[in-house]
Design a protein around this motif. Structure first.
Motif, short mmCIF file in Angstrom:
data_model
loop_
_atom_site.label_atom_id
_atom_site.label_comp_id
_atom_site.label_asym_id
_atom_site.label_seq_id
_atom_site.Cartn_x
_atom_site.Cartn_y
_atom_site.Cartn_z
N ARG A 71 0.84 -1.19 0.00
CA ARG A 71 0.00 0.00 0.00
C ARG A 71 0.87 1.24 0.00
NH1 ARG A 71 -3.67 -0.28 5.08
NH2 ARG A 71 -3.84 -2.45 4.35
N LYS A 72 0.43 2.28 -0.68
CA LYS A 72 1.26 3.46 -0.84
C LYS A 72 0.43 4.72 -0.60
CE LYS A 72 -0.43 5.14 -4.82
NZ LYS A 72 -0.63 6.53 -5.26
N VAL A 73 1.14 5.84 -0.38
CA VAL A 73 0.49 7.13 -0.25
C VAL A 73 0.77 7.97 -1.49
CG1 VAL A 73 0.33 9.25 1.09
CG2 VAL A 73 0.63 7.06 2.25
N ILE A 74 2.05 8.10 -1.86
CA ILE A 74 2.41 8.93 -3.02
C ILE A 74 3.19 8.12 -4.04
CG2 ILE A 74 3.66 10.97 -3.79
CD1 ILE A 74 3.12 12.23 -1.07
N LYS A 75 4.30 7.49 -3.61
CA LYS A 75 5.17 6.78 -4.54
C LYS A 75 5.10 5.27 -4.31
CE LYS A 75 8.80 9.25 -3.38
NZ LYS A 75 10.17 9.82 -3.37
N SER A 76 5.32 4.52 -5.38
CA SER A 76 5.19 3.07 -5.34
C SER A 76 6.53 2.38 -5.15
CB SER A 76 4.57 2.54 -6.64
OG SER A 76 3.22 2.88 -6.72
N THR A 77 6.49 1.22 -4.50
CA THR A 77 7.61 0.30 -4.44
C THR A 77 7.09 -1.09 -4.79
OG1 THR A 77 8.85 1.53 -2.76
CG2 THR A 77 9.32 -0.83 -2.94
N VAL A 78 7.81 -1.81 -5.63
CA VAL A 78 7.46 -3.19 -5.96
C VAL A 78 8.55 -4.10 -5.40
CG1 VAL A 78 7.07 -4.86 -7.80
CG2 VAL A 78 6.21 -2.52 -8.04
N ILE A 79 8.17 -5.03 -4.55
CA ILE A 79 9.10 -5.98 -3.95
C ILE A 79 9.12 -7.24 -4.82
CG2 ILE A 79 9.66 -7.34 -1.91
CD1 ILE A 79 8.00 -5.29 -0.28
N VAL A 80 10.30 -7.63 -5.26
CA VAL A 80 10.47 -8.79 -6.13
C VAL A 80 10.99 -9.96 -5.30
CG1 VAL A 80 11.55 -9.68 -8.23
CG2 VAL A 80 10.98 -7.24 -8.05
N GLU A 81 10.28 -11.07 -5.31
CA GLU A 81 10.65 -12.25 -4.53
C GLU A 81 10.74 -13.47 -5.43
OE1 GLU A 81 8.52 -11.30 -0.26
OE2 GLU A 81 7.31 -12.15 -1.88
N ASP A 82 11.52 -14.46 -5.00
CA ASP A 82 11.54 -15.72 -5.72
C ASP A 82 10.34 -16.57 -5.33
OD1 ASP A 82 12.12 -16.89 -3.24
OD2 ASP A 82 14.25 -17.18 -3.68
N ALA A 83 10.26 -17.79 -5.85
CA ALA A 83 9.09 -18.64 -5.61
C ALA A 83 8.91 -18.97 -4.13
CB ALA A 83 9.21 -19.92 -6.42
N ALA A 84 10.01 -18.99 -3.37
CA ALA A 84 9.95 -19.33 -1.95
C ALA A 84 9.67 -18.13 -1.06
CB ALA A 84 11.25 -20.00 -1.52
N GLY A 85 9.54 -16.93 -1.67
CA GLY A 85 9.27 -15.73 -0.89
C GLY A 85 10.50 -15.00 -0.42
N ASN A 86 11.68 -15.36 -0.93
CA ASN A 86 12.91 -14.66 -0.57
C ASN A 86 13.06 -13.41 -1.43
OD1 ASN A 86 13.81 -16.80 1.26
ND2 ASN A 86 14.17 -17.98 -0.60
N GLU A 87 13.35 -12.28 -0.81
CA GLU A 87 13.45 -11.03 -1.56
C GLU A 87 14.67 -11.04 -2.47
OE1 GLU A 87 14.07 -6.27 -0.75
OE2 GLU A 87 12.64 -7.36 0.51
N ILE A 88 14.43 -10.68 -3.75
CA ILE A 88 15.50 -10.55 -4.73
C ILE A 88 15.94 -9.10 -4.83
CG2 ILE A 88 16.07 -10.79 -7.19
CD1 ILE A 88 14.03 -13.09 -7.28
N GLY A 89 15.00 -8.20 -4.79
CA GLY A 89 15.30 -6.77 -4.89
C GLY A 89 14.02 -5.98 -4.92
N ARG A 90 14.16 -4.66 -5.21
CA ARG A 90 13.01 -3.77 -5.20
C ARG A 90 13.05 -2.82 -6.39
NH1 ARG A 90 10.84 -2.50 0.77
NH2 ARG A 90 11.22 -4.57 1.66
N ILE A 91 11.87 -2.44 -6.84
CA ILE A 91 11.71 -1.43 -7.89
C ILE A 91 11.08 -0.24 -7.20
CG2 ILE A 91 10.67 -0.94 -10.12
CD1 ILE A 91 10.47 -4.03 -10.48
N VAL A 92 11.81 0.87 -7.08
CA VAL A 92 11.43 1.97 -6.19
C VAL A 92 11.20 3.25 -6.99
CG1 VAL A 92 12.06 3.30 -4.14
CG2 VAL A 92 12.79 0.91 -4.35
N GLN A 93 9.99 3.78 -6.93
CA GLN A 93 9.68 5.01 -7.64
C GLN A 93 10.43 6.18 -7.01
OE1 GLN A 93 5.49 5.74 -7.98
NE2 GLN A 93 5.73 7.63 -9.15
N GLN A 94 11.00 7.07 -7.86
CA GLN A 94 11.84 8.15 -7.37
C GLN A 94 11.13 9.48 -7.26
OE1 GLN A 94 15.18 7.49 -6.26
NE2 GLN A 94 14.03 5.57 -6.39
N LYS A 95 10.09 9.72 -8.06
CA LYS A 95 9.35 10.98 -7.95
C LYS A 95 7.91 10.73 -8.35
CE LYS A 95 11.10 12.42 -12.49
NZ LYS A 95 11.79 13.48 -13.24
N ALA A 96 7.03 11.62 -7.83
CA ALA A 96 5.60 11.41 -8.01
C ALA A 96 5.03 12.14 -9.21
CB ALA A 96 4.86 11.84 -6.74
N ILE A 97 5.72 13.15 -9.74
CA ILE A 97 5.22 13.91 -10.87
C ILE A 97 6.30 13.97 -11.95
CG2 ILE A 97 3.61 15.29 -9.51
CD1 ILE A 97 5.64 17.54 -9.53
#
Length: 280
Positions: free
Chosen positions: A165-191
């Protein structure tokens, strides 16, 4: 038009996915990548009818037009791109087509290679009935958590994508099939032009940069600013754009990067539409 055989969200709601054999639902189900059997109960409709789907995202001629057409209708590629191992993590060209629905209550995408063969499916999972009602009557669901599960043609989970859930900017968490975090895709600006960083273990490995404010095309760069991949949105006409939810993309991966950047590049192509659309 019949719905092709594949894995789709379980209409009984007891598993993540259930296999449709092209004519009827089967008892083959998959949850968190683990397959089992579960009886089909009281479901007569096909995935198309259940999802108010129109058209077929897997038509071979449409996929070829997306790859070869010039301008806003295609990526403008000529000839076969060499390389590839037949999976979403190894193919140099991916065609990501959202199922065209009059009303979208559950995000669904199909992923194809340049030869038109389906490689994977992307399904939204974990939605409650209340959340689907919100999607139907309002846009408040953009502030809620969204989870996508990417499965291969056998129903095995390849990766999982979660946009908290977000307020202004988005983050997408990337995980493998077992639920281990691989990395993140992080929005840098809202406009302005869209800009996401590809991050893992506290380091920025690359970025996604929108080339215009409408988020039509994206450059994917490594940490040195070299373009290593490109996402091109393809346009199928005003009628489909106005009356359905479909968004379609062609992904060109110029060079295969080391992990985890390689997986983050593929994940960005599968999740960027969710990150942007849910912020509208």
């Amino acid at each position: 038009m019949s719905t092709p055989a594949n894995w789709y969200p379980d209409p009984n709601g007891r598993a993540d996915l259930r296999y449709w054999d092209g004519e009827a639902w089967t008892d083959q189900v998959s949850t968190d990548g683990a397959q089992s059997t579960d009886p089909v109960e009281g479901v007569a409709s096909s995935p198309e009818v259940d999802a108010l789907t129109v058209g077929n995202a897997g038509e071979a001629d449409m996929i070829q037009k997306q790859i070869t057409d010039q301008g806003i209708r295609g990526a403008g590629l000529t000839g076969q791109v060499e390389g590839g191992g037949g999976t979403i993590l190894t193919e140099p060209v991916l065609v990501v087509n959202q199922k065209a629905k009059l009303i979208e209550l559950n995000n669904q995408y199909s992923v194809f290679g340049q030869d038109g063969q389906q490689l994977a499916m992307v399904n939204q999972v974990g939605q409650s009935a209340a959340k689907k009602i919100l999607r139907f009557v309002s846009s408040l669901d953009q502030f809620m958590t969204h989870k996508l599960q990417i499965t291969d043609n056998s129903g095995q989970v390849v990766m999982q994508l979660t946009r908290p859930r977000k307020v202004i900017k988005s983050t997408v968490i990337v995980e493998d099939a077992a639920g281990n975090e691989i990395g993140r895709i992080v929005q840098q600006k809202a406009i302005g032009k869209i800009n996401f960083n590809l991050e893992a273990n506290g380091q920025t490995l690359g970025s996604i940069k929108g080339e215009n404010w409408r988020a039509w095309n994206f450059r994917i760069e490594d940490a040195q600013g070299t373009e290593v991949a490109r996402i091109s949105k393809t346009f199928e006409g005003f009628a489909k754009a106005m009356f359905t939810t479909a968004d379609n993309y062609v992904v060109q991966i110029h060079q295969r990067m080391p992990e985890p950047l390689n997986t983050l590049i593929v994940a960005s192509a599968l999740s960027i539409d969710t990150a942007l659309k849910q912020d509208s």
